[in-house]
Design a protein around this motif. Structure first.
Motif, PDB file in Angstrom:
ATOM      1  N   UNK A   1       0.945  -1.175  -0.127  1.00 45.78           N
ATOM      2  CA  UNK A   1       0.054  -0.010   0.028  1.00 45.78           C
ATOM      3  C   UNK A   1       0.973   1.062  -0.100  1.00 45.78           C
ATOM      4  N   UNK A   2       0.402   2.183  -0.837  1.00 41.96           N
ATOM      5  CA  UNK A   2       1.151   3.665  -0.937  1.00 41.96           C
ATOM      6  C   UNK A   2       0.775   4.239   0.418  1.00 41.96           C
ATOM      7  N   UNK A   3       1.614   5.119   1.076  1.00 39.45           N
ATOM      8  CA  UNK A   3       1.325   5.969   2.271  1.00 39.45           C
ATOM      9  C   UNK A   3       0.156   6.820   1.952  1.00 39.45           C
TER      10      UNK A   3
ATOM     11  N   UNK B   1      -1.773   9.033   9.404  1.00 41.03           N
ATOM     12  CA  UNK B   1      -0.881   8.711   8.136  1.00 41.03           C
ATOM     13  C   UNK B   1      -0.416   7.419   8.440  1.00 41.03           C
ATOM     14  N   UNK B   2      -0.576   6.465   7.281  1.00 40.26           N
ATOM     15  CA  UNK B   2      -0.122   5.285   7.261  1.00 40.26           C
ATOM     16  C   UNK B   2       1.109   5.396   6.129  1.00 40.26           C
ATOM     17  N   UNK B   3       2.214   4.601   6.632  1.00 41.12           N
ATOM     18  CA  UNK B   3       3.504   4.655   5.846  1.00 41.12           C
ATOM     19  C   UNK B   3       3.354   3.608   4.541  1.00 41.12           C
ATOM     20  N   UNK B   4       4.194   3.770   3.729  1.00 36.05           N
ATOM     21  CA  UNK B   4       4.090   2.800   2.559  1.00 36.05           C
ATOM     22  C   UNK B   4       4.574   1.378   3.317  1.00 36.05           C
ATOM     23  N   UNK B   5       3.939   0.342   2.496  1.00 30.27           N
ATOM     24  CA  UNK B   5       4.078  -0.998   3.211  1.00 30.27           C
ATOM     25  C   UNK B   5       4.076  -1.932   2.434  1.00 30.27           C
ATOM     26  N   UNK B   6       4.765  -3.132   2.654  1.00 32.68           N
ATOM     27  CA  UNK B   6       4.770  -4.078   1.846  1.00 32.68           C
ATOM     28  C   UNK B   6       4.837  -5.466   2.827  1.00 32.68           C
ATOM     29  N   UNK B   7       3.829  -6.442   2.524  1.00 37.19           N
ATOM     30  CA  UNK B   7       3.686  -7.573   3.379  1.00 37.19           C
ATOM     31  C   UNK B   7       3.634  -8.769   2.535  1.00 37.19           C
ATOM     32  N   UNK B   8       4.538  -9.845   2.755  1.00 34.36           N
ATOM     33  CA  UNK B   8       4.428 -11.280   2.321  1.00 34.36           C
ATOM     34  C   UNK B   8       3.459 -12.356   3.014  1.00 34.36           C
ATOM     35  N   UNK B   9       2.789 -12.684   2.425  1.00 33.14           N
ATOM     36  CA  UNK B   9       1.624 -13.691   2.972  1.00 33.14           C
ATOM     37  C   UNK B   9       2.310 -15.165   2.604  1.00 33.14           C
ATOM     38  N   UNK B  10       2.529 -15.841   3.418  1.00 30.56           N
ATOM     39  CA  UNK B  10       3.147 -17.293   3.318  1.00 30.56           C
ATOM     40  C   UNK B  10       2.001 -18.394   3.839  1.00 30.56           C
ATOM     41  N   UNK B  11       1.475 -19.076   2.961  1.00 35.68           N
ATOM     42  CA  UNK B  11       0.392 -20.190   3.525  1.00 35.68           C
ATOM     43  C   UNK B  11       1.012 -21.460   3.328  1.00 35.68           C
TER      44      UNK B  11
END
Length: 306
Positions: free
Chosen positions: A135-137, A148-158
């Motif tokens: 997600x872009x900030x 304000x929410x910062x730029x974020x990247x999340x990996x989802x491992x199933x």
């Protein structure tokens, strides 16, 4: 909701090196001038190192909103997962200060919020998988306050239930000294073209076309990859044990020497040593007798003279 984007992002099919890539994404400033180089999908491997591991075991009791019944039944849902905060690069890359930097398309901000979420597969699923979300900030008005929410990247491992349980036991027992996530062919990751398999900069294109737009050419059939699929992934948990070995003490050395003394000596050598000792004693005795005889003779001569 206001997303924080500073530049336009366009898809260009005007490539100087058609044999290397046929299209690229480009960033434009407010005046329409190109910023930086052409950016193409990055297909090589990237490492992320965990800085924190957390196990969550949650329980939710709520109406089943997916039900078609007028009176929605109450359902209990249990959600267990392992969360890890990540930083880009492997321990070796950090040691050499060669870890890549990440930023969202349309910005110069360095992304610092990376996470990994590990969850067991659903009952009807059998294949392990990994996806990535970002997600872009943005700034949102919550209870009359701007948050304000910062730029974020999340990996989802199933992963399969037995694999997940193994991870849970390992984390709860604190048997992890390091954890490294390796990903390859991540949709939505871009960099400038290079013959090398490493890069210093990665640009990220999130999966939300509305909030993170790309201007396409009229009639273009090219759909630029966005965050979603991860082609390859591996998770390595490391347990390191260090053993301290001190030098032997002085009394230990004495014991070692005593053991050598206690070894039975050779009989022939002992006999020779005794014979040599007897010869030395005999010589000493004869020498003493000779001296005594000379003394007696001298005394007799002195008496006769007087």
């Amino acid at each position: 909701m206001e997303h924080h984007l500073d530049r336009r992002v366009i898809l260009s099919e005007d490539s100087e090196y058609k044999n290397l890539y046929k299209w690229s994404l480009q960033e434009l400033d407010e005046e329409g001038a190109k910023v930086g180089r052409d950016l193409v999908p990055w297909v090589w491997g990237l490492d992320f190192t965990a800085t924190e591991l957390v196990y969550n075991d949650g329980l939710t009791i709520e109406p089943d909103y997916s039900s078609d019944d007028e009176e929605m039944p109450i359902v209990t849902r249990k959600r267990r997962r392992i969360r890890a905060k990540l930083r880009p690069g492997s321990p070796q890359e950090w040691h050499r200060n060669r870890h890549p930097s990440y930023s969202m398309f349309g910005t110069d901000r360095t992304i610092t919020a990376f996470e990994l979420s590990i969850e067991p597969l659903a009952e009807d699923e059998e294949q392990d998988s990994c996806r990535v979300w970002g997600s872009v900030s943005y700034t949102m008005d919550i209870d009359f306050r701007d948050e304000t929410t910062d730029d974020a990247v999340t990996f989802h491992l199933y992963v399969r239930p037995e694999t997940f349980e193994h991870y849970v036991r390992t984390v709860l027992a604190a048997e992890v000294d390091a954890a490294v996530l390796y990903v390859k062919r991540v949709a939505g990751f871009y960099s400038d073209w290079s013959p090398a398999i490493s890069t210093d900069n990665i640009k990220v294109l999130t999966g939300n076309e509305k909030d993170h737009p790309v201007e396409l050419l009229d009639g273009s059939e090219i759909v630029p990859p966005r965050l979603g699929e991860v082609g390859e992934v591996s998770l390595t948990l490391v347990r390191k044990l260090t053993f301290e070995q001190s030098a032997p003490e002085a009394d230990e050395d004495d014991d070692w020497q005593d053991e050598l003394v206690e070894v039975p000596p050779d009989k022939a050598l002992v006999a020779a040593q005794r014979s040599a000792k007897a010869n030395v004693q005999t010589v000493a005795l004869l020498t003493s007798l000779g001296i005594a005889a000379w003394v007696i003779a001298a005394l007799l001569l002195l008496i006769l003279v007087t």
